[in-house]
Design an enzyme around this catalytic site. Structure first.
Site, short mmCIF file in Angstrom:
data_model
loop_
_atom_site.label_atom_id
_atom_site.label_comp_id
_atom_site.label_asym_id
_atom_site.label_seq_id
_atom_site.Cartn_x
_atom_site.Cartn_y
_atom_site.Cartn_z
N THR A 131 -29.16 32.93 27.24
CA THR A 131 -30.23 32.80 28.24
C THR A 131 -30.68 31.34 28.34
O THR A 131 -30.82 30.79 29.43
CB THR A 131 -31.43 33.71 27.87
OG1 THR A 131 -30.97 35.06 27.86
CG2 THR A 131 -32.57 33.56 28.85
N ASN A 177 -21.11 41.79 32.56
CA ASN A 177 -21.54 42.49 31.35
C ASN A 177 -21.64 44.00 31.52
O ASN A 177 -21.69 44.74 30.56
CB ASN A 177 -22.88 41.93 30.88
CG ASN A 177 -23.90 41.84 31.98
OD1 ASN A 177 -23.66 41.22 33.01
ND2 ASN A 177 -25.04 42.46 31.80
N HIS A 228 -24.36 36.48 19.19
CA HIS A 228 -24.52 37.90 18.86
C HIS A 228 -23.62 38.81 19.70
O HIS A 228 -23.60 40.03 19.51
CB HIS A 228 -25.99 38.33 18.96
CG HIS A 228 -26.54 38.50 20.34
ND1 HIS A 228 -26.65 39.74 20.93
CD2 HIS A 228 -27.01 37.61 21.24
CE1 HIS A 228 -27.20 39.60 22.14
NE2 HIS A 228 -27.42 38.32 22.34
N THR A 257 -35.35 21.00 15.81
CA THR A 257 -34.59 21.04 14.55
C THR A 257 -33.48 22.08 14.65
O THR A 257 -33.72 23.21 15.08
CB THR A 257 -35.55 21.39 13.39
OG1 THR A 257 -36.54 20.37 13.33
CG2 THR A 257 -34.80 21.46 12.06
N CYS A 290 -31.01 44.37 28.57
CA CYS A 290 -32.32 43.82 28.87
C CYS A 290 -33.01 44.56 30.00
O CYS A 290 -34.20 44.44 30.18
CB CYS A 290 -32.19 42.35 29.22
SG CYS A 290 -30.93 42.08 30.41
C1 LIG Z 1 -23.40 38.07 30.80
C2 LIG Z 1 -24.59 37.77 29.95
N1 LIG Z 1 -25.25 36.62 30.13
C3 LIG Z 1 -26.30 36.30 29.39
C4 LIG Z 1 -26.78 37.13 28.41
C5 LIG Z 1 -27.98 36.71 27.60
O1 LIG Z 1 -27.58 36.39 26.30
P1 LIG Z 1 -28.60 36.06 25.11
O2 LIG Z 1 -28.99 37.42 24.57
O3 LIG Z 1 -27.81 35.30 24.12
O4 LIG Z 1 -29.72 35.32 25.65
C6 LIG Z 1 -26.13 38.35 28.18
C7 LIG Z 1 -26.64 39.28 27.17
O5 LIG Z 1 -27.04 40.39 27.46
C8 LIG Z 1 -25.00 38.67 28.98
O6 LIG Z 1 -24.34 39.81 28.80
#
Ligand SMILES: Cc1ncc(COP(=O)(O)O)c(C=O)c1O
Length: 385
Positions: free
Chosen positions: A74, A153, A203, A242, A328
């Protein structure tokens, strides 16, 4: 077998124990600040960061100096899009993206619009692919950035990244790709793919949460972005703060393992995915969402017709951890913006599920999951007859 069976690896992956082992000393005896350059504690931390930077770079064919550590995808997405928008203001204020992007990219683009920028949101076809002619038509003399994700995703559909980058190059525009789901799952080479910036997150590849990276091309062309977090000038002044040394070590190790596994793991996961998909599509009134040829090996998205998606999820989630839409946004009962863009109506989008497999998924888990879902779907249909 452990229940619920975890088939939500696109939301997050369990940590690989080898990653944890690598990280632990950097919480304890090697706790130094990587910017402390006057003693061994700092040098040890800095050395670990250097190794991790190399490991991340190697996985995507980049140079270590092109890797900027962030708190996750993000933040990387925000840094890429806002960073280019602010830095290339003289050239223009127009960005091209796509309607099926992750909310991190879409919300950042909305912020761009609210701050005087212009954004074109390309539509996708019924399989989730953008149209290259539409992309080229959208380019204007004010376009500074094309931001199109590598792989989706929710469906796993892979966009024609090399063709997109060729268009970007032809018109002298930068190309950023959110490759959060693709890195470590398929072979990516930023030079072969012509990518100028790329986001990734630990992650999603068996590393820890809260750490990620942004690849920023250093030559042909050199990309300059404005920092979004100001402070001590860390990460070549692009991202102050940091360094999260244990997280960075974990991301590096996770990338190193993915690099070693890339030859065999994706194929093995695809075999399991195909078993699951075949079993689920054998249930009446089901359909697959996304593109069958260009897709990640670990994701399948399936719609179940004539069922109440909410009720179905409640029954399924006791035995199998899956999701509707992305993690999310799955707490909301809103239909997925991705599936709607593919042409699904609200009801069908709400009764569509993403099954995402991972390194630790087994055939017996897949067989159990397929049988369980078949029984639950049939029970739901019978009870509403
Ligand atoms: C395609 C995509 N972009 C961005 C993100 C956001 O990642 P992060 O959880 O590392 O902020 C995700 C996670 O759900 C994702 O699947």
């Amino acid at each position: 077998m452990k229940f619920p069976i975890y088939l939500d690896n696109a939301a997050t992956t369990p940590m690989d124990l080898k990653v944890l082992d690598e990280m632990l000393p950097y919480f304890l005896e090697n706790f130094g600040n990587a910017s402390s350059n006057s003693h061994v504690y700092g040098w040890t931390a800095a050395e670990a960061v250097d190794i991790a930077r190399q490991q991340v770079a190697e996985l995507i064919g980049a140079h270590p100096s092109e890797i900027i550590f962030t708190s996750g995808a993000t933040e990387s997405i925000n840094l890429a899009i806002k960073g280019v928008f602010e830095n290339y203001k003289e050239k223009g204020n127009h960005i091209i993206t796509c309607v099926t992007e992750h909310r991190a990219a879409l919300d950042t683009c909305e912020w761009i619009e609210n701050t005087g920028g212009e954004v074109t949101y390309l539509p996708v076809d019924s399989e989730g692919l953008i149209n290259l002619a539409e992309l080229e038509n959208a380019i204007t003399s004010k376009t500074v950035l094309i931001s199109i994700m590598y792989a989706n995703n929710e469906t796993g559909t892979i966009q024609p990244v090399q063709e997109i980058s060729e268009l970007a190059r032809k018109h002298g525009i930068l190309f950023f790709t959110d490759a959060t789901q693709a890195v470590g799952k398929i072979l990516i080479d930023v030079n072969e793919d012509g990518i100028d910036m790329l986001s990734l997150s630990a992650h999603k590849l068996y590393g820890p949460k809260g750490i990620g990276a942004l690849y920023v091309r250093r030559k042909n062309p050199k990309v300059n972005i404005s920092s979004q977090i100001h402070g001590g000038g860390h990460e070549k002044n692009m991202r102050s703060g940091t360094l999260n040394v244990p997280g960075i070590v974990g991301l590096g190790k996770a990338c190193e393992i993915c690099m070693m596994e890339l030859g065999s793991e994706p194929g093995a996961i695809a075999v399991l995915r195909n078993v699951l998909e075949r079993e689920l599509l054998a249930i009446n009134g089901t359909r697959l969402n996304g593109n069958l040829e260009n897709r990640l090996p670990n994701i399948t998205n399936i719609s179940f017709e004539n069922v109440n998606g909410e009720a179905l999820l409640l029954d399924i989630c006791r035995e199998i951890a899956v999701s509707r839409g992305s993690a999310c946004s799955s707490v909301t009962t809103k239909p997925s913006h991705v599936l709607k863009a593919l042409g699904l109506n609200d009801n069908l989008a709400l009764s569509s599920f993403r099954f995402s497999l991972g390194r630790f998924t087994t055939l017996s888990q897949i067989e159990h999951a397929a049988n369980t879902i078949r029984t639950i779907v049939e029970n739901h249909r019978n009870s509403t007859r």
